[in-house]
Design a protein around this motif. Structure first.
Motif, PDB file in Angstrom:
ATOM      1  N   ALA A 138       0.767  -1.326   0.024  1.00 40.69           N
ATOM      2  CA  ALA A 138      -0.004  -0.164  -0.030  1.00 40.69           C
ATOM      3  C   ALA A 138       0.887   1.209   0.101  1.00 40.69           C
ATOM      4  N   VAL A 139       0.083   2.390  -0.345  1.00 38.46           N
ATOM      5  CA  VAL A 139       0.926   3.679   0.163  1.00 38.46           C
ATOM      6  C   VAL A 139       0.557   3.938   1.440  1.00 38.46           C
ATOM      7  N   TYR A 140       1.641   4.207   2.221  1.00 40.65           N
ATOM      8  CA  TYR A 140       1.472   4.539   3.606  1.00 40.65           C
ATOM      9  C   TYR A 140       1.674   5.975   3.854  1.00 40.65           C
ATOM     10  N   TYR A 141       0.822   6.604   4.751  1.00 43.17           N
ATOM     11  CA  TYR A 141       0.743   7.789   5.210  1.00 43.17           C
ATOM     12  C   TYR A 141       0.889   8.099   6.638  1.00 43.17           C
ATOM     13  N   CYS A 142       1.752   9.014   7.047  1.00 41.54           N
ATOM     14  CA  CYS A 142       1.562   9.649   8.395  1.00 41.54           C
ATOM     15  C   CYS A 142       0.661  10.706   8.597  1.00 41.54           C
ATOM     16  N   ALA A 143       0.173  10.985   9.764  1.00 43.00           N
ATOM     17  CA  ALA A 143      -0.856  11.875  10.027  1.00 43.00           C
ATOM     18  C   ALA A 143      -0.785  12.521  11.484  1.00 43.00           C
ATOM     19  N   GLY A 144      -1.045  13.741  11.699  1.00 43.63           N
ATOM     20  CA  GLY A 144      -1.062  14.316  12.921  1.00 43.63           C
ATOM     21  C   GLY A 144      -2.282  15.051  13.306  1.00 43.63           C
ATOM     22  N   GLY A 145      -2.605  15.035  14.679  1.00 45.48           N
ATOM     23  CA  GLY A 145      -3.822  15.727  14.907  1.00 45.48           C
ATOM     24  C   GLY A 145      -4.357  15.342  16.367  1.00 45.48           C
ATOM     25  N   SER A 146      -5.695  15.062  16.743  1.00 47.70           N
ATOM     26  CA  SER A 146      -5.953  14.772  17.929  1.00 47.70           C
ATOM     27  C   SER A 146      -5.934  13.150  18.219  1.00 47.70           C
ATOM     28  N   GLY A 147      -5.905  12.425  17.031  1.00 43.97           N
ATOM     29  CA  GLY A 147      -5.495  11.061  17.349  1.00 43.97           C
ATOM     30  C   GLY A 147      -6.873  10.110  17.142  1.00 43.97           C
ATOM     31  N   GLY A 148      -6.519   9.039  17.341  1.00 41.22           N
ATOM     32  CA  GLY A 148      -7.785   7.927  17.201  1.00 41.22           C
ATOM     33  C   GLY A 148      -7.452   7.222  15.994  1.00 41.22           C
ATOM     34  N   ILE A 149      -8.453   6.475  15.500  1.00 41.34           N
ATOM     35  CA  ILE A 149      -8.311   5.336  14.540  1.00 41.34           C
ATOM     36  C   ILE A 149      -9.073   5.611  13.384  1.00 41.34           C
ATOM     37  N   THR A 150      -9.708   6.550  13.051  1.00 43.58           N
ATOM     38  CA  THR A 150     -10.130   7.191  12.110  1.00 43.58           C
ATOM     39  C   THR A 150      -9.548   8.264  11.360  1.00 43.58           C
ATOM     40  N   SER A 151      -9.500   8.498   9.993  1.00 44.08           N
ATOM     41  CA  SER A 151      -8.806  10.054   9.619  1.00 44.08           C
ATOM     42  C   SER A 151      -9.373  11.261   9.887  1.00 44.08           C
ATOM     43  N   TYR A 152     -10.614  11.151  10.465  1.00 49.07           N
ATOM     44  CA  TYR A 152     -11.275  12.413  10.957  1.00 49.07           C
ATOM     45  C   TYR A 152     -10.611  13.076  12.045  1.00 49.07           C
ATOM     46  N   GLY A 153      -9.581  12.110  12.926  1.00 48.69           N
ATOM     47  CA  GLY A 153      -9.033  12.744  13.995  1.00 48.69           C
ATOM     48  C   GLY A 153      -7.494  13.386  13.620  1.00 48.69           C
ATOM     49  N   TYR A 154      -7.457  13.490  12.252  1.00 42.32           N
ATOM     50  CA  TYR A 154      -5.946  14.054  11.849  1.00 42.32           C
ATOM     51  C   TYR A 154      -6.129  15.262  10.913  1.00 42.32           C
ATOM     52  N   ASP A 155      -5.616  16.257  11.150  1.00 43.58           N
ATOM     53  CA  ASP A 155      -5.757  17.406  10.390  1.00 43.58           C
ATOM     54  C   ASP A 155      -4.404  17.628   9.400  1.00 43.58           C
ATOM     55  N   TYR A 156      -3.484  16.932   9.578  1.00 45.72           N
ATOM     56  CA  TYR A 156      -2.133  17.059   8.673  1.00 45.72           C
ATOM     57  C   TYR A 156      -1.533  15.663   8.361  1.00 45.72           C
ATOM     58  N   TRP A 157      -1.274  15.620   6.933  1.00 49.63           N
ATOM     59  CA  TRP A 157      -1.086  14.353   6.233  1.00 49.63           C
ATOM     60  C   TRP A 157       0.327  14.859   5.321  1.00 49.63           C
ATOM     61  N   GLY A 158       0.965  13.441   5.290  1.00 47.13           N
ATOM     62  CA  GLY A 158       2.161  13.745   4.599  1.00 47.13           C
ATOM     63  C   GLY A 158       1.851  13.176   3.040  1.00 47.13           C
ATOM     64  N   GLN A 159       2.667  13.028   2.081  1.00 45.43           N
ATOM     65  CA  GLN A 159       2.325  12.731   0.935  1.00 45.43           C
ATOM     66  C   GLN A 159       2.287  11.198   0.544  1.00 45.43           C
ATOM     67  N   GLY A 160       2.861  10.578   1.468  1.00 46.27           N
ATOM     68  CA  GLY A 160       2.882   8.997   1.529  1.00 46.27           C
ATOM     69  C   GLY A 160       4.123   8.274   0.902  1.00 46.27           C
ATOM     70  N   THR A 161       4.443   7.082   1.232  1.00 52.74           N
ATOM     71  CA  THR A 161       5.419   6.444   0.580  1.00 52.74           C
ATOM     72  C   THR A 161       5.019   5.305   0.264  1.00 52.74           C
ATOM     73  N   GLN A 162       5.336   4.339  -0.822  1.00 49.49           N
ATOM     74  CA  GLN A 162       4.804   2.927  -1.444  1.00 49.49           C
ATOM     75  C   GLN A 162       5.764   1.998  -0.505  1.00 49.49           C
ATOM     76  N   VAL A 163       4.974   1.075  -0.102  1.00 49.65           N
ATOM     77  CA  VAL A 163       5.669  -0.445   0.504  1.00 49.65           C
ATOM     78  C   VAL A 163       4.916  -1.260  -0.513  1.00 49.65           C
ATOM     79  N   THR A 164       5.788  -2.100  -1.074  1.00 53.32           N
ATOM     80  CA  THR A 164       5.457  -3.304  -2.024  1.00 53.32           C
ATOM     81  C   THR A 164       6.171  -4.443  -1.405  1.00 53.32           C
ATOM     82  N   VAL A 165       5.199  -5.567  -1.327  1.00 59.88           N
ATOM     83  CA  VAL A 165       5.508  -6.924  -0.695  1.00 59.88           C
ATOM     84  C   VAL A 165       5.301  -7.699  -1.484  1.00 59.88           C
ATOM     85  N   SER A 166       6.454  -8.367  -2.385  1.00 57.40           N
ATOM     86  CA  SER A 166       6.467  -9.408  -3.064  1.00 57.40           C
ATOM     87  C   SER A 166       6.360 -10.654  -2.604  1.00 57.40           C
ATOM     88  N   SER A 167       5.617 -11.766  -3.420  1.00 59.19           N
ATOM     89  CA  SER A 167       5.457 -13.118  -2.443  1.00 59.19           C
ATOM     90  C   SER A 167       6.444 -13.912  -3.143  1.00 59.19           C
TER      91      SER A 167
END
Length: 121
Positions: free
Chosen positions: A92-121
């Motif tokens: 997936a593309v992995y994003y970091c985020a900052g804000g008040s917290g929690g497990i939903t995106s609604y708790g975060y106001d700031y987001w990075g641009q993302g970094t790709q992680v690819t796992v081959s089988s």
């Protein structure tokens, strides 16, 4: 205002490890809870892990418990996601985020641009 920049993504074989980093600008970094989310192609963005302002009480998506570890270094204004025993379904593309917290995106106001992680089988 906080700007976030992720790094550390890449291609890895199943069973391997990666360590993601997220560097923050701004002197208010320690005021925010931080989280990691991911988005696979064709899927919704989903919560992966979160950590409080002080670095305590990490929480994780069930499928990554025991394999992923979130941490933060407030002096360096950086958070990390250590990912071990990676599986193809972690791809997936992995994003970091900052804000008040929690497990939903609604708790975060700031987001990075993302970094790709690819796992081959």
């Amino acid at each position: 205002q906080v700007q976030l920049v992720e790094s550390g993504g890449g291609l890895v074989q199943a069973g391997g490890s990666l360590r993601l980093s997220c560097a923050a600008s701004g002197r208010t970094f320690s005021s925010y809870a931080m989280g990691w989310f991911r988005q696979a192609p064709g899927k919704e963005r989903e919560f992966v892990a979160a950590i409080t302002r002080s670095g305590g009480s990490p929480i994780y998506k069930d499928s990554v418990k025991g394999r992923f570890t979130i941490s933060r270094d407030n002096a360096k204004r950086t958070i990390y996601l250590q990912m071990n025993s990676l599986k193809p379904e972690d791809t997936a593309v992995y994003y970091c985020a900052g804000g008040s917290g929690g497990i939903t995106s609604y708790g975060y106001d700031y987001w990075g641009q993302g970094t790709q992680v690819t796992v081959s089988s």
